[in-house]
Scaffold this motif. Structure first.
Motif, PDB file in Angstrom:
ATOM      1  N   LEU A  87       0.819  -1.206   0.000  1.00 49.07           N
ATOM      2  CA  LEU A  87       0.000   0.000   0.000  1.00 49.07           C
ATOM      3  C   LEU A  87       0.860   1.268   0.000  1.00 49.07           C
ATOM      4  N   THR A  88       1.997   1.203   0.663  1.00 50.40           N
ATOM      5  CA  THR A  88       2.924   2.332   0.623  1.00 50.40           C
ATOM      6  C   THR A  88       3.437   2.545  -0.793  1.00 50.40           C
ATOM      7  N   ALA A  89       3.756   1.444  -1.476  1.00 49.72           N
ATOM      8  CA  ALA A  89       4.207   1.541  -2.869  1.00 49.72           C
ATOM      9  C   ALA A  89       3.113   2.124  -3.756  1.00 49.72           C
ATOM     10  N   ALA A  90       1.845   1.766  -3.497  1.00 53.63           N
ATOM     11  CA  ALA A  90       0.736   2.284  -4.300  1.00 53.63           C
ATOM     12  C   ALA A  90       0.581   3.789  -4.129  1.00 53.63           C
ATOM     13  N   VAL A  91       0.655   4.255  -2.888  1.00 49.71           N
ATOM     14  CA  VAL A  91       0.567   5.704  -2.640  1.00 49.71           C
ATOM     15  C   VAL A  91       1.731   6.423  -3.295  1.00 49.71           C
ATOM     16  N   ALA A  92       2.931   5.894  -3.102  1.00 52.28           N
ATOM     17  CA  ALA A  92       4.123   6.532  -3.668  1.00 52.28           C
ATOM     18  C   ALA A  92       4.037   6.608  -5.184  1.00 52.28           C
ATOM     19  N   LEU A  93       3.556   5.539  -5.806  1.00 56.92           N
ATOM     20  CA  LEU A  93       3.408   5.540  -7.266  1.00 56.92           C
ATOM     21  C   LEU A  93       2.406   6.599  -7.702  1.00 56.92           C
ATOM     22  N   GLY A  94       1.309   6.731  -6.957  1.00 58.32           N
ATOM     23  CA  GLY A  94       0.330   7.763  -7.282  1.00 58.32           C
ATOM     24  C   GLY A  94       0.912   9.158  -7.171  1.00 58.32           C
ATOM     25  N   ILE A  95       1.715   9.378  -6.126  1.00 54.19           N
ATOM     26  CA  ILE A  95       2.347  10.691  -5.947  1.00 54.19           C
ATOM     27  C   ILE A  95       3.269  11.008  -7.115  1.00 54.19           C
ATOM     28  N   VAL A  96       4.050  10.012  -7.542  1.00 56.50           N
ATOM     29  CA  VAL A  96       4.963  10.215  -8.671  1.00 56.50           C
ATOM     30  C   VAL A  96       4.181  10.539  -9.935  1.00 56.50           C
ATOM     31  N   VAL A  97       3.140   9.768 -10.209  1.00 54.48           N
ATOM     32  CA  VAL A  97       2.329  10.001 -11.407  1.00 54.48           C
ATOM     33  C   VAL A  97       1.701  11.390 -11.377  1.00 54.48           C
ATOM     34  N   GLY A  98       1.270  11.815 -10.209  1.00 58.64           N
ATOM     35  CA  GLY A  98       0.633  13.125 -10.095  1.00 58.64           C
ATOM     36  C   GLY A  98       1.544  14.298 -10.376  1.00 58.64           C
ATOM     37  N   GLN A  99       2.868  14.062 -10.333  1.00 60.33           N
ATOM     38  CA  GLN A  99       3.812  15.161 -10.567  1.00 60.33           C
ATOM     39  C   GLN A  99       4.257  15.259 -12.024  1.00 60.33           C
ATOM     40  N   VAL A 100       3.841  14.317 -12.878  1.00 59.43           N
ATOM     41  CA  VAL A 100       4.281  14.313 -14.281  1.00 59.43           C
ATOM     42  C   VAL A 100       3.424  15.304 -15.074  1.00 59.43           C
ATOM     43  N   PRO A 101       4.022  16.401 -15.570  1.00 56.84           N
ATOM     44  CA  PRO A 101       3.230  17.424 -16.266  1.00 56.84           C
ATOM     45  C   PRO A 101       2.429  16.876 -17.446  1.00 56.84           C
ATOM     46  N   ALA A 102       3.003  15.934 -18.180  1.00 58.18           N
ATOM     47  CA  ALA A 102       2.328  15.418 -19.373  1.00 58.18           C
ATOM     48  C   ALA A 102       1.046  14.659 -19.035  1.00 58.18           C
ATOM     49  N   LEU A 103       0.910  14.199 -17.783  1.00 62.21           N
ATOM     50  CA  LEU A 103      -0.259  13.411 -17.396  1.00 62.21           C
ATOM     51  C   LEU A 103      -1.340  14.244 -16.707  1.00 62.21           C
ATOM     52  N   ARG A 104      -1.041  15.490 -16.400  1.00 60.25           N
ATOM     53  CA  ARG A 104      -1.972  16.300 -15.603  1.00 60.25           C
ATOM     54  C   ARG A 104      -3.319  16.471 -16.294  1.00 60.25           C
ATOM     55  N   THR A 105      -3.300  16.730 -17.596  1.00 58.14           N
ATOM     56  CA  THR A 105      -4.551  16.940 -18.326  1.00 58.14           C
ATOM     57  C   THR A 105      -5.431  15.698 -18.258  1.00 58.14           C
ATOM     58  N   ALA A 106      -4.823  14.531 -18.431  1.00 58.63           N
ATOM     59  CA  ALA A 106      -5.588  13.282 -18.373  1.00 58.63           C
ATOM     60  C   ALA A 106      -6.086  13.002 -16.959  1.00 58.63           C
ATOM     61  N   LEU A 107      -5.257  13.284 -15.944  1.00 56.55           N
ATOM     62  CA  LEU A 107      -5.651  13.011 -14.564  1.00 56.55           C
ATOM     63  C   LEU A 107      -6.848  13.847 -14.133  1.00 56.55           C
ATOM     64  N   THR A 108      -6.939  15.052 -14.656  1.00 60.13           N
ATOM     65  CA  THR A 108      -8.074  15.918 -14.308  1.00 60.13           C
ATOM     66  C   THR A 108      -9.188  15.849 -15.345  1.00 60.13           C
ATOM     67  N   GLY A 109      -8.967  15.053 -16.396  1.00 61.16           N
ATOM     68  CA  GLY A 109      -9.963  14.953 -17.458  1.00 61.16           C
ATOM     69  C   GLY A 109     -10.520  13.555 -17.597  1.00 61.16           C
ATOM     70  N   SER A 110     -10.040  12.817 -18.591  1.00 60.40           N
ATOM     71  CA  SER A 110     -10.623  11.511 -18.908  1.00 60.40           C
ATOM     72  C   SER A 110     -10.432  10.477 -17.804  1.00 60.40           C
ATOM     73  N   LEU A 111      -9.349  10.604 -17.039  1.00 60.63           N
ATOM     74  CA  LEU A 111      -9.090   9.622 -15.974  1.00 60.63           C
ATOM     75  C   LEU A 111      -9.789   9.961 -14.662  1.00 60.63           C
ATOM     76  N   ALA A 112     -10.247  11.189 -14.522  1.00 61.16           N
ATOM     77  CA  ALA A 112     -10.775  11.661 -13.243  1.00 61.16           C
ATOM     78  C   ALA A 112     -11.990  10.877 -12.744  1.00 61.16           C
ATOM     79  N   PRO A 113     -12.996  10.566 -13.576  1.00 62.72           N
ATOM     80  CA  PRO A 113     -14.164   9.834 -13.049  1.00 62.72           C
ATOM     81  C   PRO A 113     -13.796   8.476 -12.443  1.00 62.72           C
ATOM     82  N   GLY A 114     -12.943   7.723 -13.105  1.00 60.91           N
ATOM     83  CA  GLY A 114     -12.548   6.416 -12.582  1.00 60.91           C
ATOM     84  C   GLY A 114     -11.707   6.526 -11.326  1.00 60.91           C
ATOM     85  N   LEU A 115     -10.785   7.492 -11.287  1.00 63.88           N
ATOM     86  CA  LEU A 115      -9.963   7.695 -10.096  1.00 63.88           C
ATOM     87  C   LEU A 115     -10.819   8.134  -8.915  1.00 63.88           C
ATOM     88  N   ARG A 116     -11.867   8.905  -9.196  1.00 62.72           N
ATOM     89  CA  ARG A 116     -12.772   9.334  -8.132  1.00 62.72           C
ATOM     90  C   ARG A 116     -13.515   8.137  -7.538  1.00 62.72           C
TER      91      ARG A 116
END
Length: 328
Positions: A33-62
């Motif tokens: 679970l620590t690895a899962a949180v850490a991976l999420g934190i890393v992914v959240g800092q990647v500028p190229a992924l920000r648009t997808a994280l707040t757009g098409s990926l947001a409903p599923g992540l929510r």
């Protein structure tokens, strides 16, 4: 159509949970679970992924960070047995409860003194006093905290819990603790169950067994602490037009029902093993989603306050847990 819109985010969370599991297999000292949180934190800092994280990926992540987390919390109850907890003895049980309550109240006071906003003091207190990022997610769901409010507490409890895996074993012998005493200290003072296992196993199977039972006693405190906190929040609410959260949320009632079921009914091993796998997978997906909502750049202005509160809370629970071991 609604389900299809959630699939991309859910698939990403599932893939992340798989990667976290592989990382845990490769390095067993890193809890899944620590690895899962850490991976999420890393992914959240990647500028190229920000648009997808707040757009098409947001409903599923929510969905992952809310509904899947609640199901995972319910299944977590199947790990708890009131019989195992009773075998600790009343002194250990009372001191463990005292450590949870004092750390929870003290951290809330410290968080408010440092000006942490919204529900952040409650969320930091939940993570450090009860059971890490899982408790933050459960408390956040109960008090209807925004994902943004949970971001800093999740990051802090993950950081401190990971550091504890290295720091506490180094203090084992200097503090004069036996293997059993060390296990008790770890169980009462480390946040996530996986982090407890990774830390306590260094002292052997006896220490590990004690640590897990003490830790699960703290996990059991999740239900009353959520209920009390929600009751207080309801009394403080000033907006009569907005719906107030239930004093005992449905998923917390489910968690308690699972604890009672596992304590009174001899469940088959295959069911417990399957529930454990499913619970771990769901929580890994949920915690990845919470980690992906963290933006370090946005937190830079107030992050130092939360860091001070988190580190102080970590030191507080370590000291109180050590005192509980000496009393026991």
């Amino acid at each position: 159509m609604m389900f299809a819109g959630r699939m991309p985010g859910l698939l990403l969370a599932a893939c992340a949970a798989l990667v976290a599991w592989l990382a845990h297999l490769a390095v067993p000292l890193v809890p899944l679970l620590t690895a899962a949180v850490a991976l999420g934190i890393v992914v959240g800092q990647v500028p190229a992924l920000r648009t997808a994280l707040t757009g098409s990926l947001a409903p599923g992540l929510r969905v992952a960070s809310r509904q899947l987390l609640r199901i995972g919390i319910v299944l977590l109850g199947l790990k708890l047995s009131l019989v195992d907890i009773a075998e600790l003895g009343w002194v250990s049980i009372v001191t463990t409860i005292g450590v949870v309550v004092l750390t929870f109240v003290g951290t809330i006071g410290l968080g408010r003194a440092f000006g942490l906003r919204g529900h952040q003091p409650i969320l930091v207190a939940s993570g450090f006093s009860i059971c890490g990022a899982s408790a933050i997610g459960a408390m956040g769901a109960a008090v209807r905290a925004r994902d943004e409010e949970q971001a800093v507490p999740v990051a802090l409890v993950t950081l401190c819990g990971t550091i504890a895996i290295a720091v506490l074993p180094a203090l084992w012998h200097p503090l004069g603790l036996s293997a059993t005493g060390f296990g008790h200290w770890v169980g009462a003072g480390v946040h996530d169950v996986g982090q407890v296992i990774a830390t306590a196993q260094i002292a052997g199977t006896t220490a590990l067994a004690v640590a897990v039972v003490v830790k699960l006693t703290r996990v059991l405190m999740l239900a009353p602490m959520v209920a009390i906190t929600v009751a207080v929040e309801r009394r403080r609410a000033t907006d009569a037009t907005s719906p107030r959260p239930a004093i005992v949320p449905l998923f917390v009632a489910g968690f308690l029902a699972a604890v009672v079921l596992n304590s009174l009914v001899p469940l088959p091993e295959w069911l417990l093993v399957g529930a454990d796998w499913l619970q771990t997978a769901l929580l890994a997906m949920a915690l990845f989603a919470l980690g992906a909502s963290i933006r370090f750049a946005e937190l830079a202005s107030t992050g130092w306050r939360a860091l001070v509160v988190g580190l102080t809370s970590w030191a507080l629970i370590a000291v109180l847990a050590y005192g509980a071991v000496l009393l026991g």
